[in-house]
Design a protein around this motif. Structure first.
Motif, PDB file in Angstrom:
ATOM      1  N   LYS A  38     -86.441 -52.233  49.004  1.00 59.63           N
ATOM      2  CA  LYS A  38     -87.163 -52.204  47.706  1.00 59.63           C
ATOM      3  C   LYS A  38     -86.163 -52.139  46.545  1.00 59.63           C
ATOM      4  CE  LYS A  38     -91.331 -52.053  49.564  1.00 59.63           C
ATOM      5  NZ  LYS A  38     -91.126 -53.128  50.534  1.00 59.63           N
ATOM      6  N   GLN A  39     -85.014 -52.768  46.751  1.00 63.49           N
ATOM      7  CA  GLN A  39     -83.989 -52.821  45.706  1.00 63.49           C
ATOM      8  C   GLN A  39     -83.641 -54.282  45.428  1.00 63.49           C
ATOM      9  OE1 GLN A  39     -83.398 -50.288  44.044  1.00 63.49           O
ATOM     10  NE2 GLN A  39     -84.014 -48.634  45.415  1.00 63.49           N
ATOM     11  N   THR A  40     -82.947 -54.509  44.321  1.00 62.50           N
ATOM     12  CA  THR A  40     -82.724 -55.902  43.933  1.00 62.50           C
ATOM     13  C   THR A  40     -81.253 -56.314  43.869  1.00 62.50           C
ATOM     14  OG1 THR A  40     -82.798 -55.157  41.658  1.00 62.50           O
ATOM     15  CG2 THR A  40     -84.825 -56.099  42.549  1.00 62.50           C
ATOM     16  N   GLU A  41     -80.357 -55.349  43.835  1.00 60.80           N
ATOM     17  CA  GLU A  41     -78.947 -55.698  43.626  1.00 60.80           C
ATOM     18  C   GLU A  41     -78.262 -56.036  44.951  1.00 60.80           C
ATOM     19  OE1 GLU A  41     -77.043 -54.910  40.430  1.00 60.80           O
ATOM     20  OE2 GLU A  41     -79.051 -55.092  39.604  1.00 60.80           O
ATOM     21  N   VAL A  42     -77.492 -57.112  44.932  1.00 56.79           N
ATOM     22  CA  VAL A  42     -76.763 -57.478  46.147  1.00 56.79           C
ATOM     23  C   VAL A  42     -75.285 -57.673  45.825  1.00 56.79           C
ATOM     24  CG1 VAL A  42     -78.732 -58.500  47.330  1.00 56.79           C
ATOM     25  CG2 VAL A  42     -77.353 -59.927  45.822  1.00 56.79           C
ATOM     26  N   ILE A  43     -74.463 -57.444  46.841  1.00 60.73           N
ATOM     27  CA  ILE A  43     -73.007 -57.537  46.641  1.00 60.73           C
ATOM     28  C   ILE A  43     -72.417 -58.513  47.644  1.00 60.73           C
ATOM     29  CG2 ILE A  43     -70.835 -56.214  46.625  1.00 60.73           C
ATOM     30  CD1 ILE A  43     -72.460 -53.686  46.176  1.00 60.73           C
ATOM     31  N   SER A  44     -71.482 -59.309  47.168  1.00 66.48           N
ATOM     32  CA  SER A  44     -70.671 -60.106  48.099  1.00 66.48           C
ATOM     33  C   SER A  44     -69.246 -60.133  47.547  1.00 66.48           C
ATOM     34  CB  SER A  44     -71.247 -61.516  48.257  1.00 66.48           C
ATOM     35  OG  SER A  44     -71.291 -62.154  47.009  1.00 66.48           O
ATOM     36  N   CYS A  67     -85.349 -61.836  66.648  1.00 68.41           N
ATOM     37  CA  CYS A  67     -84.743 -63.101  66.185  1.00 68.41           C
ATOM     38  C   CYS A  67     -85.706 -63.795  65.221  1.00 68.41           C
ATOM     39  CB  CYS A  67     -84.544 -64.077  67.339  1.00 68.41           C
ATOM     40  SG  CYS A  67     -83.680 -63.421  68.752  1.00 68.41           S
ATOM     41  N   LEU A  68     -85.158 -64.320  64.142  1.00 67.63           N
ATOM     42  CA  LEU A  68     -85.945 -65.189  63.255  1.00 67.63           C
ATOM     43  C   LEU A  68     -85.169 -66.498  63.167  1.00 67.63           C
ATOM     44  CD1 LEU A  68     -86.306 -62.207  61.051  1.00 67.63           C
ATOM     45  CD2 LEU A  68     -88.321 -63.587  61.293  1.00 67.63           C
ATOM     46  N   PHE A  69     -85.845 -67.598  63.506  1.00 70.03           N
ATOM     47  CA  PHE A  69     -85.149 -68.877  63.581  1.00 70.03           C
ATOM     48  C   PHE A  69     -85.418 -69.741  62.346  1.00 70.03           C
ATOM     49  CE2 PHE A  69     -85.714 -68.153  68.321  1.00 70.03           C
ATOM     50  CZ  PHE A  69     -84.409 -67.712  68.492  1.00 70.03           C
ATOM     51  N   VAL A  70     -84.346 -70.330  61.836  1.00 71.60           N
ATOM     52  CA  VAL A  70     -84.435 -71.220  60.680  1.00 71.60           C
ATOM     53  C   VAL A  70     -83.601 -72.479  60.953  1.00 71.60           C
ATOM     54  CG1 VAL A  70     -84.930 -69.363  59.026  1.00 71.60           C
ATOM     55  CG2 VAL A  70     -82.564 -69.903  59.562  1.00 71.60           C
ATOM     56  N   ASN A  71     -83.230 -73.190  59.895  1.00 75.56           N
ATOM     57  CA  ASN A  71     -82.600 -74.508  60.114  1.00 75.56           C
ATOM     58  C   ASN A  71     -81.170 -74.656  59.626  1.00 75.56           C
ATOM     59  OD1 ASN A  71     -85.205 -75.762  61.019  1.00 75.56           O
ATOM     60  ND2 ASN A  71     -85.755 -75.046  58.983  1.00 75.56           N
ATOM     61  N   SER A  72     -80.705 -73.725  58.831  1.00 75.05           N
ATOM     62  CA  SER A  72     -79.336 -73.847  58.325  1.00 75.05           C
ATOM     63  C   SER A  72     -78.811 -72.463  57.970  1.00 75.05           C
ATOM     64  CB  SER A  72     -79.295 -74.726  57.073  1.00 75.05           C
ATOM     65  OG  SER A  72     -79.893 -74.033  55.995  1.00 75.05           O
ATOM     66  N   GLY A  73     -77.506 -72.388  57.766  1.00 73.62           N
ATOM     67  CA  GLY A  73     -76.893 -71.118  57.394  1.00 73.62           C
ATOM     68  C   GLY A  73     -77.381 -70.634  56.033  1.00 73.62           C
ATOM     69  N   SER A  74     -77.568 -71.578  55.106  1.00 73.65           N
ATOM     70  CA  SER A  74     -78.055 -71.203  53.770  1.00 73.65           C
ATOM     71  C   SER A  74     -79.443 -70.585  53.879  1.00 73.65           C
ATOM     72  CB  SER A  74     -78.146 -72.443  52.869  1.00 73.65           C
ATOM     73  OG  SER A  74     -76.884 -73.018  52.699  1.00 73.65           O
ATOM     74  N   GLU A  75     -80.267 -71.208  54.698  1.00 71.63           N
ATOM     75  CA  GLU A  75     -81.639 -70.711  54.851  1.00 71.63           C
ATOM     76  C   GLU A  75     -81.642 -69.336  55.543  1.00 71.63           C
ATOM     77  OE1 GLU A  75     -85.882 -72.440  56.387  1.00 71.63           O
ATOM     78  OE2 GLU A  75     -84.079 -73.516  56.974  1.00 71.63           O
ATOM     79  N   ALA A  76     -80.736 -69.172  56.482  1.00 72.96           N
ATOM     80  CA  ALA A  76     -80.647 -67.883  57.189  1.00 72.96           C
ATOM     81  C   ALA A  76     -80.234 -66.781  56.218  1.00 72.96           C
ATOM     82  CB  ALA A  76     -79.654 -67.989  58.349  1.00 72.96           C
ATOM     83  N   ASN A  77     -79.257 -67.073  55.340  1.00 64.12           N
ATOM     84  CA  ASN A  77     -78.843 -66.063  54.361  1.00 64.12           C
ATOM     85  C   ASN A  77     -79.939 -65.810  53.330  1.00 64.12           C
ATOM     86  OD1 ASN A  77     -76.271 -64.913  54.956  1.00 64.12           O
ATOM     87  ND2 ASN A  77     -75.345 -66.920  54.601  1.00 64.12           N
ATOM     88  N   ASP A  78     -80.692 -66.847  52.998  1.00 61.79           N
ATOM     89  CA  ASP A  78     -81.812 -66.674  52.061  1.00 61.79           C
ATOM     90  C   ASP A  78     -82.858 -65.736  52.681  1.00 61.79           C
ATOM     91  OD1 ASP A  78     -83.499 -67.767  49.688  1.00 61.79           O
ATOM     92  OD2 ASP A  78     -84.778 -68.028  51.439  1.00 61.79           O
ATOM     93  N   LEU A  79     -83.118 -65.921  53.953  1.00 60.17           N
ATOM     94  CA  LEU A  79     -84.083 -65.050  54.630  1.00 60.17           C
ATOM     95  C   LEU A  79     -83.543 -63.613  54.704  1.00 60.17           C
ATOM     96  CD1 LEU A  79     -86.699 -64.636  56.228  1.00 60.17           C
ATOM     97  CD2 LEU A  79     -85.543 -65.552  58.249  1.00 60.17           C
ATOM     98  N   ALA A  80     -82.262 -63.490  54.969  1.00 56.65           N
ATOM     99  CA  ALA A  80     -81.645 -62.149  55.017  1.00 56.65           C
ATOM    100  C   ALA A  80     -81.757 -61.470  53.645  1.00 56.65           C
ATOM    101  CB  ALA A  80     -80.182 -62.269  55.431  1.00 56.65           C
ATOM    102  N   LEU A  81     -81.621 -62.271  52.601  1.00 54.97           N
ATOM    103  CA  LEU A  81     -81.730 -61.740  51.235  1.00 54.97           C
ATOM    104  C   LEU A  81     -83.147 -61.215  50.985  1.00 54.97           C
ATOM    105  CD1 LEU A  81     -80.021 -61.732  48.572  1.00 54.97           C
ATOM    106  CD2 LEU A  81     -80.918 -63.989  48.109  1.00 54.97           C
ATOM    107  N   HIS A  82     -84.106 -62.020  51.407  1.00 61.89           N
ATOM    108  CA  HIS A  82     -85.506 -61.633  51.253  1.00 61.89           C
ATOM    109  C   HIS A  82     -85.767 -60.315  52.012  1.00 61.89           C
ATOM    110  CE1 HIS A  82     -89.988 -63.079  51.587  1.00 61.89           C
ATOM    111  NE2 HIS A  82     -89.859 -61.956  50.915  1.00 61.89           N
ATOM    112  N   LEU A  83     -85.304 -60.262  53.247  1.00 62.78           N
ATOM    113  CA  LEU A  83     -85.526 -59.059  54.072  1.00 62.78           C
ATOM    114  C   LEU A  83     -84.849 -57.832  53.464  1.00 62.78           C
ATOM    115  CD1 LEU A  83     -84.986 -60.536  57.654  1.00 62.78           C
ATOM    116  CD2 LEU A  83     -87.099 -59.519  56.798  1.00 62.78           C
ATOM    117  N   ALA A  84     -83.616 -58.011  53.029  1.00 66.63           N
ATOM    118  CA  ALA A  84     -82.871 -56.861  52.497  1.00 66.63           C
ATOM    119  C   ALA A  84     -83.580 -56.299  51.271  1.00 66.63           C
ATOM    120  CB  ALA A  84     -81.446 -57.283  52.146  1.00 66.63           C
ATOM    121  N   LYS A  85     -84.063 -57.175  50.407  1.00 70.82           N
ATOM    122  CA  LYS A  85     -84.734 -56.701  49.195  1.00 70.82           C
ATOM    123  C   LYS A  85     -86.073 -56.042  49.530  1.00 70.82           C
ATOM    124  CE  LYS A  85     -82.597 -59.780  45.822  1.00 70.82           C
ATOM    125  NZ  LYS A  85     -82.774 -60.904  44.896  1.00 70.82           N
TER     126      LYS A  85
END
Ligand code: PMP
Length: 453
Positions: A133-139, A111-129
């Motif tokens: 070791k890739q930069t492209e993301v899809i939504s 578990c990694l704890f943060v303060n908001s949904g935006s921050e959680a997705n930002d952290l997920a983005l950081h982790l995924a990249k």
């Protein structure tokens, strides 16, 4: 220079419009809240409203639940904050309890704890990249994943400006109502349409088409093997409770995973039993996320959010420091939320009452097919899309949507609206509502719609 700060003579409505940036003030005559309790909100004149929006699914177990107040108070009397320098029972107990809900085969255990949904997705983005070791993301088009500069690259809905950052791709939205390939009859909803279709049991033709498109995006735009991850809300929330045709999420995320990317399940709206059938929305899709993002109802409105992932993914960014992330008061409240959901059987209640609401709305859809274009959702995450007529499916005018919302409010019911054109009523009450509440709300809504025809 001494500037005048005399703001106190203004009405609260004037003050909000001149000194605050709150874009979504909903009513013609703004609602001025005094207090809230369980499924009700009271205004300053003492009028009671049934809350069918729950702070946008945030208030899962009801406003001011005494167990949550007790948990927060006990922790506040012990200590408020120590940062993450020390071992703390409250934090450990909560993480342990939350991980109980990941006993499936996903291997998610950190578990990694943060303060908001935006921050959680930002952290997920950081982790995924970092991990890939890739930069492209899809939504998906019509998706909402937050408003940080980083997460606005994943949010693709009207009203939210994309920042000037590169590396984010938008996939076609497999929207069974508005999308070109349909798929309404293949949605996982108690009110799916009964129109016959040629799909096999586990295969949906609309889903096939959208997967072909995603494959093309991966092959030509992203170039396979360059993808860091794909974000999907298990049901699109802000986008108007849009559900996907069956098998889409599983096949899309497997395709991304086969190409080296991660699947990030955004459970900010669909988690914590909200869909009734499952604790997490991704479970209904049979998909296997690499990162699960949660916020909102995690702590019933106390600012708190989290991601849960596999150890090897978490490790890639080293130690994660966040001053308020994992704060003990948030953990105490979030822990009480899990207890209350279980003790009060709120997921079961959500399924029962939500299905009843969906059935009533579907009846209205059948009676007013030129106005009620689509009814969809699961549990207490429900959308009703309004149109001008059933052939063109043009969005119902905003002025009329607002008039219906105002009428409901006059009669004691608060609802939300959303979707790319703002023409979807969003029904997301606290999970503790009763059948009587459901019938009252449906009577009020139906009456308001009929009066606006
Ligand atoms: N993801 C989803 C699915 C959401 O609905 C939201 C909030 N509407 C967010 C992320 C962002 O959460 P927050 O507003 O806490 O930053």
């Amino acid at each position: 220079i001494i500037r005048s700060t005399s703001t106190n003579k203004k009405s609260i409505g004037e003050f909000f419009s001149q000194h605050l940036s709150f874009p979504f003030l909903q009513y013609k005559d703004h609602l001025h809240v005094a207090r809230a309790e369980r499924q009700y909100i009271y205004d300053t004149a003492g009028k009671r409203y049934l809350d069918f929006f729950a702070g946008i699914v945030t208030v899962g177990v009801g406003h001011c639940h005494p167990k949550l107040i007790d948990a927060a108070t006990k922790q506040m009397n012990k200590y408020w904050h120590l940062s993450t320098y020390y071992l703390q029972d409250t934090v450990r107990d909560y993480a342990e309890k939350l991980l109980e809900h990941f006993k499936d085969d996903t291997g998610l255990s950190v578990c990694l704890f943060v303060n908001s949904g935006s921050e959680a997705n930002d952290l997920a983005l950081h982790l995924a990249k970092e991990y890939t070791k890739q930069t492209e993301v899809i939504s998906l088009r019509n998706s909402y994943h937050g408003v940080l500069q980083s997460t606005l690259c994943l949010t693709n809905i009207a009203g939210f400006k994309r920042p000037y950052l590169t590396g984010s791709r938008v996939a076609m939205n497999p929207d069974p109502y508005r999308g070109i390939w349909g798929g309404r009859h293949c949605r996982d909803s108690p009110v799916q349409t009964t129109r016959s279709c040629n799909c096999e049991k586990d295969q949906c033709q609309a889903s096939d088409k959208y997967i072909e498109q995603l494959d093309e995006l991966l092959s030509h735009e992203v170039s396979k093997k360059k993808v860091a991850g794909m974000w999907i809300e298990s049901i699109q929330g802000y986008g108007g409770s849009v559900q996907f045709p069956k098998t889409y999420v599983k096949r899309a995320t497997e395709l991304v995973q086969q190409n080296g990317g991660l699947y990030i399940a955004d459970e900010v709206q669909t988690g914590f039993g909200r869909t009734g059938t499952h604790f997490w929305g991704y479970q209904a899709h049979g998909a296997k996320p690499d990162i699960v993002v949660m916020a909102k109802s995690i702590a019933n409105g106390f600012p708190f959010a989290a991601i849960v992932t596999r150890p090897e993914i978490a490790k890639t960014i080293g130690n994660y420091f966040n001053t308020y992330g994992g704060n003990p008061i948030g953990c105490a409240v979030a822990s009480a939320v899990l207890d209350v959901i279980k003790e009060e059987k709120l997921q079961e209640n959500t399924l029962k009452v939500g299905t009843h609401i969906l059935q009533r709305l579907a009846k209205l859809r059948d009676q007013l097919p030129d106005v009620v274009g689509d009814v969809r959702g699961k549990g207490l995450l429900i959308g009703m899309e309004m149109v001008t007529d059933k052939e063109s499916r043009k969005p119902f005018p905003i002025a009329k949507m607002n008039a219906i919302l105002d009428r409901c409010r006059e009669n004691g019911l608060l609802l939300g609206k959303g979707g790319n054109s703002g023409n979807v009523f969003r029904i997301k009450p606290p999970m503790c509502i009763t059948m009587e509440d459901a019938n009252f709300a449906m009577d009020v809504l139906e009456d308001a719609i009929r009066k606006e025809l």
